[in-house]
Design a protein around this motif. Structure first.
Motif, PDB file in Angstrom:
ATOM      1  N   GLY A  45       6.152  -5.118   5.051  1.00 44.78           N
ATOM      2  CA  GLY A  45       6.752  -4.195   4.089  1.00 44.78           C
ATOM      3  C   GLY A  45       5.784  -3.065   3.782  1.00 44.78           C
ATOM      4  O   GLY A  45       5.072  -3.118   2.791  1.00 44.78           O
ATOM      5  N   ASN A  46       5.779  -2.070   4.630  1.00 43.95           N
ATOM      6  CA  ASN A  46       4.776  -1.002   4.585  1.00 43.95           C
ATOM      7  C   ASN A  46       5.486   0.343   4.660  1.00 43.95           C
ATOM      8  O   ASN A  46       5.411   1.056   5.663  1.00 43.95           O
ATOM      9  N   GLN A  92       5.367   3.466   3.609  1.00 45.09           N
ATOM     10  CA  GLN A  92       4.828   4.791   3.931  1.00 45.09           C
ATOM     11  C   GLN A  92       4.382   4.889   5.395  1.00 45.09           C
ATOM     12  O   GLN A  92       4.277   5.982   5.938  1.00 45.09           O
ATOM     13  N   GLN A  93       4.138   3.742   6.021  1.00 46.90           N
ATOM     14  CA  GLN A  93       3.850   3.773   7.456  1.00 46.90           C
ATOM     15  C   GLN A  93       5.077   4.285   8.212  1.00 46.90           C
ATOM     16  O   GLN A  93       4.962   4.918   9.254  1.00 46.90           O
ATOM     17  N   LYS A 100       8.345   8.802   1.599  1.00 38.71           N
ATOM     18  CA  LYS A 100       7.502   9.771   0.884  1.00 38.71           C
ATOM     19  C   LYS A 100       6.956   9.175  -0.404  1.00 38.71           C
ATOM     20  O   LYS A 100       7.672   8.519  -1.149  1.00 38.71           O
ATOM     21  N   GLY A 105       5.759   1.863  -3.048  1.00 38.84           N
ATOM     22  CA  GLY A 105       5.256   1.600  -1.705  1.00 38.84           C
ATOM     23  C   GLY A 105       3.839   2.087  -1.454  1.00 38.84           C
ATOM     24  O   GLY A 105       3.510   2.487  -0.351  1.00 38.84           O
ATOM     25  N   CYS A 137       1.020   0.794  -0.686  1.00 36.86           N
ATOM     26  CA  CYS A 137       0.348  -0.409  -0.177  1.00 36.86           C
ATOM     27  C   CYS A 137      -1.144  -0.187   0.069  1.00 36.86           C
ATOM     28  O   CYS A 137      -1.971  -1.057  -0.193  1.00 36.86           O
ATOM     29  N   GLY A 138      -1.485   0.978   0.617  1.00 40.61           N
ATOM     30  CA  GLY A 138      -2.855   1.228   1.065  1.00 40.61           C
ATOM     31  C   GLY A 138      -3.856   1.271  -0.066  1.00 40.61           C
ATOM     32  O   GLY A 138      -5.050   1.163   0.139  1.00 40.61           O
ATOM     33  N   SER A 187      -0.221   8.125   6.333  1.00 39.66           N
ATOM     34  CA  SER A 187      -0.238   8.200   4.872  1.00 39.66           C
ATOM     35  C   SER A 187      -1.333   7.299   4.320  1.00 39.66           C
ATOM     36  O   SER A 187      -1.515   6.174   4.786  1.00 39.66           O
ATOM     37  N   ILE A 188      -2.054   7.784   3.295  1.00 39.96           N
ATOM     38  CA  ILE A 188      -3.055   6.910   2.662  1.00 39.96           C
ATOM     39  C   ILE A 188      -2.363   5.872   1.781  1.00 39.96           C
ATOM     40  O   ILE A 188      -3.013   5.010   1.212  1.00 39.96           O
ATOM     41  N   GLY A 189      -1.036   5.936   1.672  1.00 39.14           N
ATOM     42  CA  GLY A 189      -0.287   4.937   0.916  1.00 39.14           C
ATOM     43  C   GLY A 189       0.175   3.765   1.777  1.00 39.14           C
ATOM     44  O   GLY A 189       0.878   2.892   1.287  1.00 39.14           O
ATOM     45  N   ALA A 190      -0.230   3.747   3.048  1.00 44.40           N
ATOM     46  CA  ALA A 190       0.207   2.650   3.934  1.00 44.40           C
ATOM     47  C   ALA A 190      -0.937   1.666   4.167  1.00 44.40           C
ATOM     48  O   ALA A 190      -2.106   2.049   4.168  1.00 44.40           O
ATOM     49  N   TYR A 191      -0.597   0.381   4.350  1.00 45.89           N
ATOM     50  CA  TYR A 191      -1.596  -0.584   4.800  1.00 45.89           C
ATOM     51  C   TYR A 191      -2.170  -0.084   6.109  1.00 45.89           C
ATOM     52  O   TYR A 191      -1.436   0.440   6.960  1.00 45.89           O
ATOM     53  N   SER A 192      -3.448  -0.270   6.311  1.00 45.73           N
ATOM     54  CA  SER A 192      -4.051   0.067   7.604  1.00 45.73           C
ATOM     55  C   SER A 192      -4.270  -1.208   8.402  1.00 45.73           C
ATOM     56  O   SER A 192      -3.949  -2.305   7.951  1.00 45.73           O
ATOM     57  N   CYS A 238      -5.503  -5.344   3.957  1.00 43.33           N
ATOM     58  CA  CYS A 238      -6.466  -4.337   4.433  1.00 43.33           C
ATOM     59  C   CYS A 238      -7.345  -3.893   3.277  1.00 43.33           C
ATOM     60  O   CYS A 238      -6.968  -4.022   2.124  1.00 43.33           O
ATOM     61  N   ASN A 285      -8.854  -1.128   0.777  1.00 47.95           N
ATOM     62  CA  ASN A 285      -8.122   0.029   0.256  1.00 47.95           C
ATOM     63  C   ASN A 285      -8.538   1.310   0.996  1.00 47.95           C
ATOM     64  O   ASN A 285      -9.686   1.478   1.398  1.00 47.95           O
ATOM     65  N   ILE A 286      -7.569   2.203   1.174  1.00 50.99           N
ATOM     66  CA  ILE A 286      -7.777   3.377   2.035  1.00 50.99           C
ATOM     67  C   ILE A 286      -8.762   4.373   1.407  1.00 50.99           C
ATOM     68  O   ILE A 286      -9.517   5.035   2.118  1.00 50.99           O
TER      69      ILE A 286
END
Lengths: 475, 475
Positions: free
Chosen positions: A45-46, A48-49, A53, A296, A298-299, B100-105, B327, B329-330
């Motif tokens: 469940g990611n 923004q990947q 937006k 969302g 997540c990162g 996006s820096i909002g996504a899990y890496s 992950c 954090n970005i």
């Protein structure tokens, strides 16, 4: 090497995603050799990947906190062209209360933000909340891991988990050497939860001298998407009360509810507080996250948990182990503040905020329905609709030939099917084995997060693959 | 409750800081009742809490990554007034490689950033580095905890740690139920490391059936500030080689070196690689962080570790447990990129960057000397100068009367002294007990991070307190 680590399994990032990453790399260097041009990561469940937006207001505030130079008097005129006044104002309030975002904070999180979280819970549930009961965390996962670690006294400590479950739970139990005590969700009954199954499960475990201490519930469910009725929730609380079991409520999907009669969300705390006085000492941990919902993020690794009726000694120990990791990252904490304290009617950014949230919500809802329809249209496949969350968990009745071929290839049949799907379509899902399923049944979990304008293509690639697969392995 | 968690001690955030926080709160509501107007947190290396300015270029890039709207064509003219071209360029490169820096890496960290870290290590040491050997982490602490957890096979697994040590190590060993195997640093010899002490320590442990697996070394030292000579480092590597022990090198203070003949920093990897072929399979983990150096971005929780000669099976397991937490954090990852890949000569931001780094470095150096002089001027107190890091660890020979009074108050004498200092001056240090010390000696750890324009006042408040304390408890 630590023997417990060896035992850990974590399918969401397991065989399938590792192969998907390799394919993705390969596509970049040599795209000519493939029938698809992109790997679509539906294993996690990611959002923004997959190009969801971020919420504009949230990122505006975060970027101002990141660069306080922008807030200096001499830059005010320029930044007023880039930022609405309420974003500037919010960043100033946050920085005033945080100091520098480059400093370690209190190990439980910034007091000002914990205070805001408490107010959010009060507004949501209508019951008093003490900011000292809130721990900010690096994503809900960190909170879950800490709490389970603390509750585990020895290797006969049992923690009840749903099957199917989110593998964070089984992995954490492996790591701390606690006994998973599974209870099965009822697929025939829209993944509902039957109290008799809970009773049976706890009895069986205790008969084997397992010291059952806690029950994990994921609501809305992952991977199943079910949303519990209030009645069902009361029943579960009663069960925990009678059996003297701590309730761990994973409520990270609380805004991802698509079933109209399940909205607005009822938290376990709210239901507990509405019950009679004999339940008012029931111990409960509730987990929330900035990674899900319509946000969302997540990162950023942000989240919190609330402790309800938890012994102060336990809270002190949680504080102590939190302090060994120093503090949750400040960017995650800021996002928790924004999630629990968004623009309200009358604020300059409110309309844009509301529109962004609504757009994502409605689109998720449409995609959930579309994908369930797609799955239900596949040969030998049935799929409960998603009442909530971000996933579907269809059951596939695989042909015997496919099961044999999987066996020959040395893998579970659902892994075999999912790998074939990945190789044919670039769509990466997670086989049911990773979540647990009734023996002899085969499932997979897929998010419904691919972009809406690509969704029909996404569905039809699965349909084509499935038909080919069933033709190839026809009994 | 988990019995191992109960045993954990973590003094950097223990009794003293908890009291300091309470005092700080009290000062805000009723400042009239106190002889000081501010609590000065010298218990933790947290530079930005004490107003150290963040590096401008780093925050500029981070804020652009946070709000990519700023990079849109229509905003270009405006943001060129707020941001230098190289910051804009860097943010674009990062976003291109991150998404996006909002996504899990990736659970080991963003491949592009791991690649940059590998290049940084190559430039620093002159030896080839594989990006796949790099794990990005949420601060060095997370890396240390994961590696120690993995190396611990059972409760007879021994990990050698220096005494005094940074309590992350003792706390982590408690948590995973490994045996601490202490080796004492030599205070008389500027906290140097004597090989004979290592040999004695490993022998004693093995005689008690402890299975010694790893040796932790902190260089530059915490809390002691020593910087090892290359010769000493070779000696330690030889010891690990002969004893078949994995070396864990905590090198987070690698740019905080104030002793001219210890600059530039020699990493354990560099020294190892320069040794003859029989050492070239020596296993080594090296930890680094964005929280220290001149950057001090503690709140962001970023860092990395490099695995040198580590068995691929171990690396796979580390990857697996990293993936359970999804992950790092970005934002922390981005700062690791900036730390290892800062502006270089010719870049628009280079001069400002260099000036900021140099200013902080020179100021830290001056403050280290000033505080050591202050401590050495105190009655009954001796203090080795800080060759590196951010701390001093003076020894105080306390009057017997004070030791008796402490005993009566039910606390260690160094805790008693440190609490008295806090109550009299608002200065919060950590008693030596938290780090370990030779029996019968008393120390405390203080950072030298208070702002330079307040530093004389800070020193004189300690001097006054100390004199009063020694007068009060005169034998």
């Amino acid at each position: 090497m630590h023997p417990l680590i060896k035992n850990v399994e974590y399918a969401v990032r397991g065989t399938l995603p590792i192969r998907a990453e390799a394919l993705s790399k390969q596509l970049k260097t040599d795209p000519s050799n493939s029938t698809f041009n992109k790997v679509i990561f539906c294993n996690i469940g990611n959002p923004q990947q997959l190009n969801q937006k971020p919420i504009t207001f949230f990122r505006q505030v975060a970027s101002l906190c990141e660069n306080p130079e922008l807030l200096k008097v001499e830059n005010r005129e320029i930044i007023s062209k880039l930022y609405p006044a309420d974003a500037i104002n919010r960043a100033e309030i946050l920085l005033k209360n945080i100091g520098s975002i480059g400093a370690y904070s209190h190990s439980k999180g910034i007091p000002y933000i914990r205070n805001n979280v408490a107010k959010f819970i009060e507004r949501r549930d209508g019951y008093k909340t003490d900011p000292d009961d809130i721990f900010l965390t690096q994503g809900a996962s960190e909170g879950v891991q800490k709490v389970i670690q603390l509750l585990t006294e020895h290797n006969k400590t049992g923690i009840m988990i749903p099957i199917p479950q989110y593998p964070l739970y089984s992995a954490t139990l492996s790591l701390v050497d606690a006994k998973p005590v599974p209870y099965y969700l009822d697929e025939q009954n829209n993944w509902g939860l039957d109290r008799k199954r809970l009773e049976k499960s706890v009895k069986e475990a205790r008969d084997q001298n397992v010291d059952v201490r806690a029950l994990v519930i994921i609501n809305p469910g992952n991977p199943t998407g079910q949303c519990l009725s209030e009645e069902n929730m009361r029943d579960i609380i009663d069960f925990c009360h009678i059996e003297r079991i701590v309730l761990l409520a994973d409520e990270v999907y609380q805004t991802n509810i698509y079933q109209p009669d399940r909205r607005p969300f009822h938290s376990f705390k709210k239901v507990l507080k509405s019950m009679s006085h004999e339940y008012q000492e029931q111990e409960l941990f509730s987990f929330h996250s900035i990674s899900k919902g319509m946000i969302g993020e997540c990162g950023r690794r942000g989240g919190y948990f609330e402790c309800v009726n938890i012994d102060p000694q336990i809270m002190d120990q949680l504080y102590k182990i939190s302090s060994v990791s120093l503090c949750p990252n400040i960017h995650g904490q800021i996002m928790v503040d924004l999630m629990t304290n968004p623009p309200v009617e009358g604020d300059e950014s409110y309309l844009q905020y509301k529109e962004e949230i609504d757009t994502i919500y409605q689109s998720l809802r449409r995609r959930a329905i579309k994908l369930a329809n797609c799955f239900n249209g596949l040969k030998g496949t049935t799929c409960n609709g998603a009442e909530g969350a971000m996933y579907l968990f269809p059951q596939i009745r695989l042909p015997k030939k496919a099961i044999k071929a999987a066996d020959k290839a040395g893998m579970a049949a659902d892994t075999f099917y999912s790998l074939a799907m990945l190789d044919a379509t670039g769509v990466c899902v997670v086989p049911g084995t990773g979540f647990g399923q009734e023996q002899g049944t085969y499932h997979f979990r897929s998010t419904f997060l691919p972009e809406e304008h690509l969704f029909d293509k996404f569905c039809s690639s699965i349909e084509t693959f499935h038909e080919d697969f069933f033709n190839k392995y026809k009994d």
